[in-house]
Scaffold this active site. Structure first.
Site, PDB file in Angstrom:
ATOM      1  N   ASP A  36     -40.766 -44.744  43.595  1.00  0.00           N
ATOM      2  CA  ASP A  36     -41.498 -43.925  44.979  1.00  0.00           C
ATOM      3  C   ASP A  36     -40.314 -43.699  45.289  1.00  0.00           C
ATOM      4  OD1 ASP A  36     -44.452 -44.763  45.057  1.00  0.00           O
ATOM      5  OD2 ASP A  36     -43.811 -46.591  44.989  1.00  0.00           O
ATOM      6  N   HIS A  73     -43.576 -52.078  40.173  1.00  0.00           N
ATOM      7  CA  HIS A  73     -43.112 -51.472  38.712  1.00  0.00           C
ATOM      8  C   HIS A  73     -42.370 -50.428  38.943  1.00  0.00           C
ATOM      9  CE1 HIS A  73     -47.298 -51.381  40.112  1.00  0.00           C
ATOM     10  NE2 HIS A  73     -46.889 -50.223  40.854  1.00  0.00           N
TER      11      HIS A  73
END
Length: 473
Positions: free
Chosen positions: A255, A172
């Site tokens: 990330d 996600h």
């Protein structure tokens, strides 16, 4: 009626997101909840049944501690299991720091501090392969394995090369695009965007707003605004992200900002400079915050499960039920995504299943073999890209405009080398590959340090099989 198996279902928040999405999407599904932790499994089952009841759906739940039983006859298998949990990762980190590797040895590339298994992950990759082979042998014909547990990049690449099944990695991190759009005060419906790269290494190659260059709006925001993180994971517009954008020419997403460069991570002071007051998610401060929140949420879930068991008339969809827990911000966010009947949780697993089962064509961000989609990357490397998914499968978008040359050459290709070392080491048991991984680490001073940290990790009780794999005997 078809069967879905969730491996590692004791991860309560993730499992409840999936179950909540299932109640909003399907009327009848058999769900096999598998975990080795019986207490966590029981808590999830109690809350899952209650959600099912209140949503008026006919989901049928079974729990098991047996992997083969869970996968047998499944059409979809979601693997979210983390072997050893964060406790194992912390043991490895403690050993690593003792040998001079600040924040651990499991780096992805350049950052040297990641909490994403790369070379101490033998048990994790072994489970991935075991699950994949059971899907091949025991699951329904043309079934799908949905890889959710990290390392998604190494794991999905390994499975796709070794086991002939349908596998897709789902994450996600791309919601970082939404965060940028919301921060800039833009209407998401007017945004045309695309990301590409590898898992935890994705980049915003296309960003249009109302047909115009969205990067101009981003540049204006950067000039006029100062970043203040709300929590350690709030790093999408941090100085590190902006510095990466200026160097690579396109914005890192999700990330990717954490998996940046060693220059952002030398020590806590450096981390605070680039990621704000918490030092980012991977600092000793930020990770402690994360662990404490996860522990608190786990305790709350168990408490709620016990309360629901003792008070069967209580309503999970009643927001007042959670009033004593809403001071925990991360829990409030999770509960909002789970009990709101008007929207899905944001995880892509159930939408993917919906697309395959009901031929509902949807645009999703998937991890699949490259097969020429991103230029400069081998076909058998798993890439993270947008695609349309329907009952005929996954149809990747053309990546246009292309990723910058710097991203391909200086970020993705070195990251792919790390993945290849990790996968080949796992498949061959060549201890020298693990050593080579660390010889490329700027924190390494000599061979004694490399052999010392690896041998101590291999001698952990839970790593008996890993030790035999790499050292024999």
């Amino acid at each position: 009626m078809f069967k879905i198996a969730i491996i590692g279902a004791g991860s309560a928040v993730f499992s409840l997101r999936i179950i909540s999405d299932l109640t909003k999407t399907f009327k009848e599904v058999e769900v096999s909840l598998m975990d080795i932790n019986e207490r966590r499994l029981k808590s999830v089952l109690v809350l899952a049944k209650k959600l099912n009841e209140e949503m008026g759906t006919n989901l049928r739940f079974r729990t098991t501690k047996n992997l083969e039983e869970a996968i047998n006859g499944a059409r979809f298998v979601i693997n979210t299991a983390l072997v050893g949990g964060h406790e194992y990762l912390e043991r490895v980190r403690k050993i690593s720091e003792k040998w001079g590797y600040y924040r651990g040895i499991d780096s992805q590339e350049f950052n040297m501090v990641s909490d994403y298994f790369t070379i101490s992950n033998y048990n994790q990759l072994n489970l991935f392969l075991r699950v994949a082979k059971l899907v091949e042998e025991k699951a329904e014909k043309d079934s799908w394995l949905l890889q959710a547990a990290n390392p998604v990049f190494e794991g999905t690449t390994l499975i796709s090369r070794v086991v002939p099944i349908n596998v897709v990695g789902l994450c996600h991190g791309h919601y970082g695009v939404h965060h940028i759009v919301e921060t800039l005060g833009l209407d998401m419906k007017k945004v045309e965007w695309q990301i590409a790269g590898v898992n935890h290494g994705i980049w915003l190659n296309k960003f249009l707003y109302d047909g115009n260059d969205g990067y101009e709006l981003l540049n204006n925001w950067i000039e006029k605004n100062k970043y203040e993180p709300k929590h350690p994971f709030d790093d999408q517009l941090s100085p590190a992200a902006i510095d990466m954008y200026k160097f690579y020419g396109q914005m890192p997403i999700g990330d990717t900002v954490r998996n940046s460069s060693w220059k952002y991570h030398y020590n806590l002071e450096t981390k605070i400079k680039w990621y704000g007051k918490f030092g980012g998610a991977d600092s000793e401060v930020g990770w402690k915050w994360y662990q404490e929140n996860i522990r608190t949420i786990s305790e709350i879930i168990n408490e709620l499960s016990n309360y629901v068991s003792e008070n069967p008339r209580v309503k999970l969809l009643d927001y007042n039920l959670y009033k004593n827990f809403l001071h925990v911000d991360i829990f409030k966010e999770e509960i909002d995504s789970i009990i709101n009947p008007g929207r899905l949780s944001g995880e892509q697993h159930v939408p993917f299943i919906d697309s395959i089962v009901n031929n509902k064509k949807q645009r999703l961000i998937v991890n699949i073999p490259n097969n020429g989609v991103i230029e400069g990357i081998a076909n058998d490397v798993i890439v993270e890209i947008p695609a349309l998914v329907d009952s005929t499968g996954i149809h990747p978008e053309k990546i246009e405009p292309k990723l910058s040359e710097r991203i391909i050459k200086f970020y993705l290709q070195p990251r792919i080398v790390r993945m290849e070392i990790a996968v080949e080491a796992f498949l061959t048991g060549d201890f020298n590959l693990l050593k080579e991984f660390l010889f490329r680490d700027p924190r390494t001073k000599n061979e004694e340090q490399v052999e010392g940290v690896l041998n101590e990790i291999l001698n952990l009780p839970e790593n008996t099989e890993m030790r035999k794999h790499y050292l024999g005997g």
